[in-house]
Design an enzyme around this catalytic site. Structure first.
Site, mmCIF file in Angstrom:
data_model
loop_
_atom_site.group_PDB
_atom_site.id
_atom_site.type_symbol
_atom_site.label_atom_id
_atom_site.label_comp_id
_atom_site.label_asym_id
_atom_site.label_seq_id
_atom_site.Cartn_x
_atom_site.Cartn_y
_atom_site.Cartn_z
ATOM 1 N N GLY A 126 -50.053 1.974 68.966
ATOM 2 C CA GLY A 126 -50.373 0.667 68.387
ATOM 3 C C GLY A 126 -51.713 0.620 67.691
ATOM 4 O O GLY A 126 -51.841 0.995 66.523
ATOM 5 N N GLY B 187 -43.147 -8.711 64.978
ATOM 6 C CA GLY B 187 -42.236 -9.654 65.608
ATOM 7 C C GLY B 187 -41.755 -10.757 64.673
ATOM 8 O O GLY B 187 -42.533 -11.296 63.891
ATOM 9 N N LYS C 81 -39.390 -5.574 75.969
ATOM 10 C CA LYS C 81 -40.826 -5.256 76.052
ATOM 11 C C LYS C 81 -41.510 -6.136 77.088
ATOM 12 O O LYS C 81 -41.500 -7.356 76.991
ATOM 13 C CB LYS C 81 -41.475 -5.454 74.677
ATOM 14 C CG LYS C 81 -42.939 -5.021 74.589
ATOM 15 C CD LYS C 81 -43.404 -5.014 73.141
ATOM 16 C CE LYS C 81 -44.853 -4.602 72.989
ATOM 17 N NZ LYS C 81 -45.252 -4.544 71.561
ATOM 18 N N CYS D 250 -45.395 -11.621 74.489
ATOM 19 C CA CYS D 250 -46.602 -11.872 73.696
ATOM 20 C C CYS D 250 -47.452 -12.935 74.385
ATOM 21 O O CYS D 250 -46.973 -14.024 74.686
ATOM 22 C CB CYS D 250 -46.270 -12.325 72.286
ATOM 23 S SG CYS D 250 -47.772 -12.640 71.330
ATOM 24 N N ILE E 100 -53.516 -13.023 67.098
ATOM 25 C CA ILE E 100 -52.845 -13.246 65.811
ATOM 26 C C ILE E 100 -51.843 -14.404 65.946
ATOM 27 O O ILE E 100 -51.816 -15.304 65.102
ATOM 28 C CB ILE E 100 -52.077 -11.972 65.343
ATOM 29 C CG1 ILE E 100 -52.957 -10.726 65.417
ATOM 30 C CG2 ILE E 100 -51.506 -12.190 63.940
ATOM 31 C CD1 ILE E 100 -54.162 -10.685 64.539
ATOM 32 N N GLY E 101 -51.041 -14.358 66.998
ATOM 33 C CA GLY E 101 -50.071 -15.427 67.199
ATOM 34 C C GLY E 101 -48.799 -15.248 66.388
ATOM 35 O O GLY E 101 -48.153 -16.223 65.988
#
Lengths: 266, 303
Positions: B265, B46, B165, B130, B71-72
């Site tokens: 993934g 992303g 998504k 996310c 993770i961010g």
């Protein structure tokens, strides 16, 4: 970097929770450098899900060695493998120790705490063959935590041991032993691998003594090859602090780049 | 010879297997392992407009059959991506899909507009789901209205096809899917990770530096299959299914439940060539079942 799905486990030695495995894995052995690591598949199913990062203890001709301590589910499963079994290895991974050519003829301190001794044998061998004089510091809680002591000594290295409980060698922390030796000797460089508190203390000693050093860091890893960004540590590079990947930018970093307060609990 | 190709309408894929965003780096990380052209496609990590630092470590914790990550969305930002990475991906004969992020709705549009000026991108995947970047795991995909507005804003500034998504952290996934469709998305992908948490008994602290994270892996697959099933019945646009796919059989489950294609993934971490194994497994399965075209599996559920 290759996937060797059929690395044959040829020899297993063990001392309590500590294990030394020898694999036949020619392709990985050919590429391996001191300080690099493997991602090892410990289970055929999804429990545990991820591979385990284990540092290289040695690589010679067609063989690899790893030295590890059982610390959880993954390493316990790994420790149960038997000679003759094939194991899926991914490696060699990461940036290992960089060997400074100007160190030839000079004394070099290699400091390992507990299982952190793992990558230092391979490093010491390379240092010796490049003409430097490695001195291995090996610290553990008790004498049963120093299973590689005899092996390191019989291969001709100068080995100084310490135990927290005083059961062998210098009584106290390995960092205190290093400090004591620094009063008598003037090493040209220091390499270290071990738990974070040990390394943080060593970093402080090195800065005080103006001693250049490289440290190998540990982290929880997802993939081992830079895809997940899960293993980051805070690193100071080019005047900026940022999260860099231990698996790809490390695991070895120069002392002055490591930012300690954000350290991983891992 | 089995025909593995699938047609999403706006995009033809040579096979239904796409590597999922956040697990495939910028694609280049997997080049040492295999020829990326063998993939149906891949979705790069992303991108925000600016580089992003990500969350404080520890960022990963394993749970039974799963992985929680926080993770961010650490990353290099869209400008560096277009300057440094995109040229390296040029010439690939696979669908390069770029995952688009935003702090607020306008940033999604800015990133999409910037990407739209570059060649070599097959589609954009709008990451409105996310759980690791806002307080409490909130994201636009938790509201049909915010989903509608974000998709609409992005549609206005780019002609690239959009895959929206979705997040599983909602009460009614179909309401969000319908909002995305109404706003003009060309496809829907789901599921993003499930908001999750783990505690260290010794320290009594959360195991993740960011407290909560997103759960992925085999543990979430049944939930993902259910949500793909619900969404595929509700919308007309193609659905791309994901969540714990580790084998061809897993992929086929999603396809039967209604997915036109799938994303892989977490499996990429365990086996860098997981996607290839799954593609191979699809052929084997089709041959064993006398199937000539894999796309016939989509929606073939007897229910």
């Amino acid at each position: 970097m290759v996937i060797d799905r059929q690395a044959r486990l040829v020899e297993v030695e063990s001392w309590g929770d500590y294990f030394l495995f020898t694999f036949y894995s020619p392709e990985i052995a050919r590429q391996a450098q001191p300080g690099q690591f493997l991602m090892i598949k410990v289970s055929e199913n999804t429990q545990p899900l991820l591979r385990r990062p284990i540092s290289l203890h040695n690589a010679e001709e067609n063989q690899l060695q790893i030295f590890f301590q059982v610390a959880g589910t993954g390493t316990r499963l790994l420790s149960m493998k038997k000679p003759g079994e094939s194991i899926d290895l991914l490696g060699p991974l990461g940036k290992g120790f960089s060997l400074q050519p100007e160190l030839s003829g000079r004394e070099i301190f290699c400091v390992g705490g507990g299982r952190g001794i793992a990558p230092l044998y391979y490093l010491a061998r390379k240092l010796r063959s490049s003409g430097a004089r490695p001195v291995i510091f090996y610290g553990g809680r008790s004498r049963t935590d120093l299973p590689l002591k005899n092996r390191l000594q019989t291969t001709g290295f100068e080995v100084l041991v310490s135990t927290d409980d005083g059961s062998d060698g210098f009584p106290g922390l390995v960092t205190s032993l290093v400090e004591a030796e620094l009063k008598k000797r003037q090493p040209a460089y220091l390499y270290a691998c071990g738990p974070d508190p040990m390394m943080e203390k060593l970093a402080e000693i090195c800065r005080r003594k103006n001693l250049e050093a490289q440290f190998s860091l540990e982290s929880i890893m997802g993939c081992g090859f830079g895809a997940c960004w899960g293993c980051v540590r805070k690193i100071r590079r080019n005047g900026q602090e940022k999260y860099l990947k231990v698996c790809q930018d490390g695991p070895v970093f120069p002392l002055e780049e490591i930012v300690w307060q954000e350290s991983n609990d891992g | 010879m089995v025909d593995l190709s699938v047609d999403l309408g706006f995009l033809k894929l040579k096979n239904p297997v796409i590597a999922a965003s956040g697990t495939f780096g910028y694609g280049l990380e997997f080049k040492p392992f295999y020829d990326l052209d063998l993939l149906g496609g891949f979705v790069v990590k992303g991108l925000y407009f600016k580089p992003r630092e990500g969350n404080r470590p520890p960022r990963l914790v394993e749970t039974p059959g799963g992985l929680i990550n926080s993770i961010g969305l650490q990353g290099i930002g869209v400008e560096a991506f277009c300057r440094e990475i995109l040229p390296e991906l040029a010439g690939l004969k696979t669908a390069v899909i770029v995952n688009v992020c935003g702090e607020e709705e306008d940033e999604y549009a800015r990133v999409a507009e910037y990407l739209g000026r570059h060649q070599g991108i097959a589609a954009l995947e709008l990451n409105i789901s996310c759980p690791n970047v806002r307080e409490g795991g909130r994201c636009p995909a938790q509201s049909p209205e915010a989903t509608y507005r974000t998709v609409k804003k992005v549609k206005r500034v780019t002609s690239l096809p959009l895959i929206t998504k979705l997040s599983p952290n909602v009460t009614d996934i179909t309401a969000v899917a319908l909002a995305a469709e109404e706003a003009g998305t060309e496809a829907i992908s789901l599921i993003n990770t499930l908001l999750a948490m783990a505690v260290d008994l010794k320290t009594r602290k959360p195991k993740l530096g960011n407290v909560m994270g997103g759960l992925s892996g085999p543990a979430i697959k049944p939930i993902a299959v259910r949500m793909v099933f619900q969404v595929a019945r509700s919308v007309k646009v193609p659905v791309i299914g994901m969540g714990g796919i580790f084998s061809a059989e897993d992929a086929l489950e999603f396809m039967m439940a209604g997915a036109a294609a799938v994303q892989v993934g977490t499996a990429n971490f365990v086996d860098p060539d997981a996607c290839l194994k799954i593609i191979g497994g699809l052929t084997t399965w089709a041959e064993a079942h006398g199937l000539k075209k894999i796309r016939e599996v989509t929606g073939s559920l007897m229910a």
